[in-house]
Design a protein around this motif. Structure first.
Motif, PDB file in Angstrom:
ATOM      1  N   VAL A 180       4.839 -11.288  -8.304  1.00  0.00           N
ATOM      2  CA  VAL A 180       4.591 -12.089  -7.104  1.00  0.00           C
ATOM      3  C   VAL A 180       4.441 -13.565  -7.457  1.00  0.00           C
ATOM      4  O   VAL A 180       4.932 -14.447  -6.740  1.00  0.00           O
ATOM      5  N   LYS A 181       3.800 -13.848  -8.571  1.00  0.00           N
ATOM      6  CA  LYS A 181       3.631 -15.239  -9.025  1.00  0.00           C
ATOM      7  C   LYS A 181       4.974 -15.899  -9.273  1.00  0.00           C
ATOM      8  O   LYS A 181       5.176 -17.088  -8.972  1.00  0.00           O
ATOM      9  N   LEU A 182       5.912 -15.121  -9.809  1.00  0.00           N
ATOM     10  CA  LEU A 182       7.245 -15.649 -10.104  1.00  0.00           C
ATOM     11  C   LEU A 182       8.044 -15.872  -8.828  1.00  0.00           C
ATOM     12  O   LEU A 182       8.720 -16.891  -8.680  1.00  0.00           O
ATOM     13  N   LYS A 183       7.944 -14.915  -7.896  1.00  0.00           N
ATOM     14  CA  LYS A 183       8.777 -14.965  -6.691  1.00  0.00           C
ATOM     15  C   LYS A 183       8.154 -15.774  -5.560  1.00  0.00           C
ATOM     16  O   LYS A 183       8.854 -16.447  -4.796  1.00  0.00           O
ATOM     17  N   ASN A 184       6.802 -15.685  -5.439  1.00  0.00           N
ATOM     18  CA  ASN A 184       6.141 -16.328  -4.308  1.00  0.00           C
ATOM     19  C   ASN A 184       4.704 -16.685  -4.690  1.00  0.00           C
ATOM     20  O   ASN A 184       3.763 -15.977  -4.330  1.00  0.00           O
ATOM     21  N   PRO A 185       4.512 -17.790  -5.403  1.00  0.00           N
ATOM     22  CA  PRO A 185       3.175 -18.171  -5.889  1.00  0.00           C
ATOM     23  C   PRO A 185       2.136 -18.337  -4.775  1.00  0.00           C
ATOM     24  O   PRO A 185       0.971 -17.988  -4.958  1.00  0.00           O
ATOM     25  N   SER A 186       2.565 -18.840  -3.620  1.00  0.00           N
ATOM     26  CA  SER A 186       1.609 -19.051  -2.531  1.00  0.00           C
ATOM     27  C   SER A 186       1.083 -17.718  -1.990  1.00  0.00           C
ATOM     28  O   SER A 186      -0.086 -17.613  -1.606  1.00  0.00           O
ATOM     29  N   LEU A 187       1.939 -16.710  -1.980  1.00  0.00           N
ATOM     30  CA  LEU A 187       1.511 -15.384  -1.522  1.00  0.00           C
ATOM     31  C   LEU A 187       0.455 -14.819  -2.471  1.00  0.00           C
ATOM     32  O   LEU A 187      -0.527 -14.218  -2.028  1.00  0.00           O
ATOM     33  N   LEU A 188       0.629 -15.040  -3.770  1.00  0.00           N
ATOM     34  CA  LEU A 188      -0.342 -14.557  -4.748  1.00  0.00           C
ATOM     35  C   LEU A 188      -1.716 -15.201  -4.522  1.00  0.00           C
ATOM     36  O   LEU A 188      -2.743 -14.537  -4.605  1.00  0.00           O
ATOM     37  N   LEU A 189      -1.707 -16.506  -4.208  1.00  0.00           N
ATOM     38  CA  LEU A 189      -2.974 -17.204  -3.935  1.00  0.00           C
ATOM     39  C   LEU A 189      -3.660 -16.609  -2.712  1.00  0.00           C
ATOM     40  O   LEU A 189      -4.890 -16.452  -2.695  1.00  0.00           O
ATOM     41  N   GLN A 190      -2.869 -16.257  -1.713  1.00  0.00           N
ATOM     42  CA  GLN A 190      -3.438 -15.639  -0.503  1.00  0.00           C
ATOM     43  C   GLN A 190      -4.055 -14.281  -0.824  1.00  0.00           C
ATOM     44  O   GLN A 190      -5.153 -13.957  -0.365  1.00  0.00           O
ATOM     45  N   LEU A 191      -3.354 -13.488  -1.644  1.00  0.00           N
ATOM     46  CA  LEU A 191      -3.836 -12.154  -2.007  1.00  0.00           C
ATOM     47  C   LEU A 191      -5.130 -12.249  -2.818  1.00  0.00           C
ATOM     48  O   LEU A 191      -6.062 -11.467  -2.616  1.00  0.00           O
ATOM     49  N   GLN A 192      -5.178 -13.191  -3.730  1.00  0.00           N
ATOM     50  CA  GLN A 192      -6.335 -13.320  -4.610  1.00  0.00           C
ATOM     51  C   GLN A 192      -7.553 -13.886  -3.890  1.00  0.00           C
ATOM     52  O   GLN A 192      -8.682 -13.704  -4.336  1.00  0.00           O
TER      53      GLN A 192
END
Length: 210
Positions: free
Chosen positions: A196-208
């Motif tokens: 997810v970090k590679l494909k969509n870093p902003s989504l990872l921040l939302q998940l975390q």
């Protein structure tokens, strides 16, 4: 690929199960609602029961059509030291069959057990399992059906509390298996995080942040 690897790893964990070390194989492994009772002696009164989810493991030695032996192990997530075993072969089953007037042959016994256990899961108000523990090593498991106007005992199984070394092996296996599964899930989570970090870093921040 990661999922396939994880499946293989879970299979390797299950192969460490001490229950199958002597050639038996697991044919059923589910939690079943039991009523647990304690009895001071074989002829004494039974204490009021408590309802608990008991892990039931049915194991077979030999072919499905001609089993050599059947073993049923009971354990509990609430009490790691709770472990009872019912073992039976063709000869001892014939004695049980005659005593209880059972209309089932030994080769069908595992499937009958599984069907009765599943009934207790699906219809707990009409199909009951009562497990009576005595203060020695003996116990008895009763399958009971509620026929509305009366309770009918379908079948009784004799159990023995497992020896201390067997209990210790089971606890060690369950601890190591849980530890291994946790490590696998953490590794899988890290793989997902990296993807997810590679494909969509902003989504990872939302998940975390949740």
């Amino acid at each position: 690929m990661a999922t396939e690897l994880q499946t293989c790893d879970f299979g390797a964990i299950e192969e460490m199960d001490p229950s199958i070390a002597d050639g038996f194989r697991v044919i059923y492994d589910r939690e079943v609602p039991f009523e647990l009772r304690v009895q001071e002696s074989a002829d004494g009164p039974q204490q009021v029961g408590t309802l608990e989810a008991i892990k039931v493991k049915v194991l077979m030695l030999g072919d499905d059509a001609a089993p050599q032996s059947v073993r049923v192990e009971l354990s509990s997530e609430a009490d790691l030291f709770f472990h009872y075993t019912h073992s039976i072969d063709d000869a001892s089953f014939q004695v049980m069959q005659e005593e209880q007037k059972l209309m089932v042959e030994f080769q069908d016994y595992p499937n009958v057990l599984i069907r009765m256990l599943n009934n207790c899961i699906k219809e707990p108000h009409s199909h009951l399992v009562v497990f009576v523990m005595q203060h020695d090593v003996n116990a008895r498991l009763d399958f009971i059906q509620n026929m509305e106007y009366k309770f009918v005992e379908l079948m009784s199984l004799q159990y023995t509390r497992s020896a201390e070394d067997i209990v210790q092996h089971q606890i060690t296996y369950r601890y190591n298996a849980m530890k291994s599964r946790l490590a696998l899930m953490q590794a899988r989570l890290q793989e997902v995080n990296n993807l997810v970090k590679l494909k969509n870093p902003s989504l990872l921040l939302q998940l975390q942040s949740r």
